[in-house]
Design an enzyme around this catalytic site. Structure first.
Site, PDB file in Angstrom:
ATOM      1  N   ASP A  15       0.739  -1.381   0.022  1.00  0.00           N
ATOM      2  CA  ASP A  15      -0.023  -0.279  -0.032  1.00  0.00           C
ATOM      3  C   ASP A  15       0.816   1.244   0.237  1.00  0.00           C
ATOM      4  O   ASP A  15       2.030   1.258   0.575  1.00  0.00           O
ATOM      5  CB  ASP A  15      -1.009  -0.031   1.289  1.00  0.00           C
ATOM      6  CG  ASP A  15      -1.993   1.023   1.329  1.00  0.00           C
ATOM      7  OD1 ASP A  15      -2.170   1.335   0.002  1.00  0.00           O
ATOM      8  OD2 ASP A  15      -2.503   1.542   2.332  1.00  0.00           O
ATOM      9  N   ARG A  19      -0.008   7.571  -2.864  1.00  0.00           N
ATOM     10  CA  ARG A  19       0.735   8.597  -1.939  1.00  0.00           C
ATOM     11  C   ARG A  19       2.041   9.074  -2.620  1.00  0.00           C
ATOM     12  O   ARG A  19       2.554  10.301  -2.698  1.00  0.00           O
ATOM     13  CB  ARG A  19       0.582   8.204  -0.412  1.00  0.00           C
ATOM     14  CG  ARG A  19      -0.724   8.663   0.061  1.00  0.00           C
ATOM     15  CD  ARG A  19      -0.871   8.056   1.423  1.00  0.00           C
ATOM     16  NE  ARG A  19      -1.581   6.670   0.927  1.00  0.00           N
ATOM     17  CZ  ARG A  19      -1.562   5.690   1.942  1.00  0.00           C
ATOM     18  NH1 ARG A  19      -1.473   6.336   3.504  1.00  0.00           N
ATOM     19  NH2 ARG A  19      -1.936   4.571   1.693  1.00  0.00           N
ATOM     20  N   THR A  61     -10.938  -7.033  -3.721  1.00  0.00           N
ATOM     21  CA  THR A  61     -12.273  -7.190  -4.270  1.00  0.00           C
ATOM     22  C   THR A  61     -12.863  -5.666  -4.166  1.00  0.00           C
ATOM     23  O   THR A  61     -13.928  -5.199  -4.851  1.00  0.00           O
ATOM     24  CB  THR A  61     -13.368  -8.104  -3.603  1.00  0.00           C
ATOM     25  OG1 THR A  61     -13.184  -8.120  -1.976  1.00  0.00           O
ATOM     26  CG2 THR A  61     -12.740  -9.540  -3.742  1.00  0.00           C
ATOM     27  N   ASN A  63     -11.088  -3.002  -4.728  1.00  0.00           N
ATOM     28  CA  ASN A  63     -10.355  -1.993  -5.660  1.00  0.00           C
ATOM     29  C   ASN A  63     -11.185  -1.866  -6.831  1.00  0.00           C
ATOM     30  O   ASN A  63     -10.434  -0.803  -7.675  1.00  0.00           O
ATOM     31  CB  ASN A  63      -8.888  -2.368  -5.617  1.00  0.00           C
ATOM     32  CG  ASN A  63      -8.183  -2.251  -4.454  1.00  0.00           C
ATOM     33  OD1 ASN A  63      -7.089  -2.769  -4.446  1.00  0.00           O
ATOM     34  ND2 ASN A  63      -8.201  -1.237  -3.789  1.00  0.00           N
TER      35      ASN A  63
END
Ligand code: IPE
Ligand code: IPE
Ligand code: MG
Length: 230
Positions: A15, A19, A61, A63
Site C-alpha cells: 500500500d 501517495r 475485491t 479496488n
C-alpha cells in the site's frame, strides 16, 4: 550468533503507491509502476532468505471502485509481470494466485494458469499473489464449496473451511506487514491471519526494500506468540 526465528508465511499489503506518486506530482500509475519494482525486489529477498511462503496483496475485491483507467493500468502491469515470469525460468520460486479470477480477462487467467503450471515443480519460496482477493469472499467461496458437497451442517468445521480456502495447503500467516502508515487489514487473509503478528510501517510501498523487510523480520523475531496459552 543467535538464530533468528523466521515466519513461515508472510503476508504483505502493498500500500501507498498513490501517495508516493502524489508526493512527486506524478500520476498514480507511476506509483504502481514503482510499486511493481518494489514487489520484485521484495520477492527476491524473501527467496534469498529462504522464506517458505509470501503472499502479496495486489488487488482487492474493493479496488474495482477505483477509476477505470487506474484499474486498467494495474491489470496491465500485472499482465506484464506474468509475461516476464512466463519468459524467464526462475528456478526456485513457485507461483500461485489467490482471489476470484472470474472477472479477470481470459488472457490474464490463461497467463496465471500458465505460470502456476510452469513453476509447479519449483521447491523454493511460494509466491502467492492476491488478485481480486477479499478475505470475506474467500470464506464465502469456501463455504459454498462445502455446501455443494451436501451434508452441510456436519461438514462445516475449521479444518474443512481452511482446506477449501484459496490458500489451501499453505501454512497460516505468521506475519502481516503493512507499509504506508495505515493500520488495518483491508479484507486481506482475515481467516488465515487470525493469529498473525502485525508490523505496520510508515514507509510507502514503492520505497520498501530489503532493509525494510529485514526490520520487519527483526521485529517479528522479538514477539512472544502465545496462541492463547501462557
Ligand atoms: C496500493 O497502493 C496498490 C493497490 C491498492 C492496487 P494505493 O494505490 O492504495 O496507494 P494509496 O493508498 O492511494 O497511497
Ligand atoms: C489494500 O489497500 C489493498 C491492496 C494493497 C491491494 P487499499 O489502499 O485498497 O486499502 P484501503 O482502502 O486503504 O483500506
Ligand atoms: Mg491504499
Amino acid at each position: 550468533m543467535e538464530e533468528k526465528i523466521l515466519p513461515r508465511h508472510i503476508g504483505i499489503i502493498m500500500d501507498g503507491n498513490g501517495r508516493w506518486a502524489k508526493k512527486r506530482h506524478l500520476p498514480r500509475t507511476a506509483g504502481h509502476i514503482q510499486g511493481a519494482k518494489a514487489f520484485r525486489k521484495c520477492l527476491r529477498h524473501c527467496a534469498d532468505l529462504g522464506i517458505e511462503c509470501v503472499t502479496f496483496y495486489a488487488f482487492s475485491t474493493e479496488n474495482w471502485k477505483r477509476p477505470k483507467e487506474e484499474v486498467d493500468a494495474i491489470m496491465k502491469l500485472f499482465s506484464d509481470y506474468l509475461d516476464e515470469g512466463l519468459g524467464m525460468s526462475e528456478k526456485d520460486i513457485r507461483m500461485k494466485f489467490i482471489g476470484d479470477p472470474e472477472p479477470l480477462s481470459d488472457d490474464l487467467k490463461n497467463k496465471m494458469r500458465g505460470l502456476e503450471e510452469k513453476s509447479s515443480g519449483n521447491r523454493g519460496t511460494i509466491c502467492c499473489i492476491a488478485v481480486n482477493y477479499g478475505g470475506r469472499d474467500d470464506i464465502v467461496r469456501a463455504v459454498r464449496k462445502i455446501a455443494a458437497d451436501g451434508k452441510i451442517a456436519e461438514s462445516v468445521t475449521e479444518q474443512s473451511i481452511t482446506e477449501k480456502l484459496d490458500t489451501s495447503g499453505l501454512p497460516d500467516v505468521d506475519l502481516i506487514i503493512r507499509p504506508s502508515g495505515e493500520q488495518r487489514l483491508s479484507n486481506f487473509l482475515i481467516w488465515q491471519a487470525a493469529y498473525a503478528e502485525y508490523v505496520f510501517m510508515d514507509v510507502l510501498w514503492p520505497d520498501f526494500g530489503e532493509k525494510e523487510l529485514d526490520l520487519a523480520l527483526e521485529e517479528y523475531s522479538r514477539r512472544n506468540r502465545r496462541f492463547g496459552g501462557i
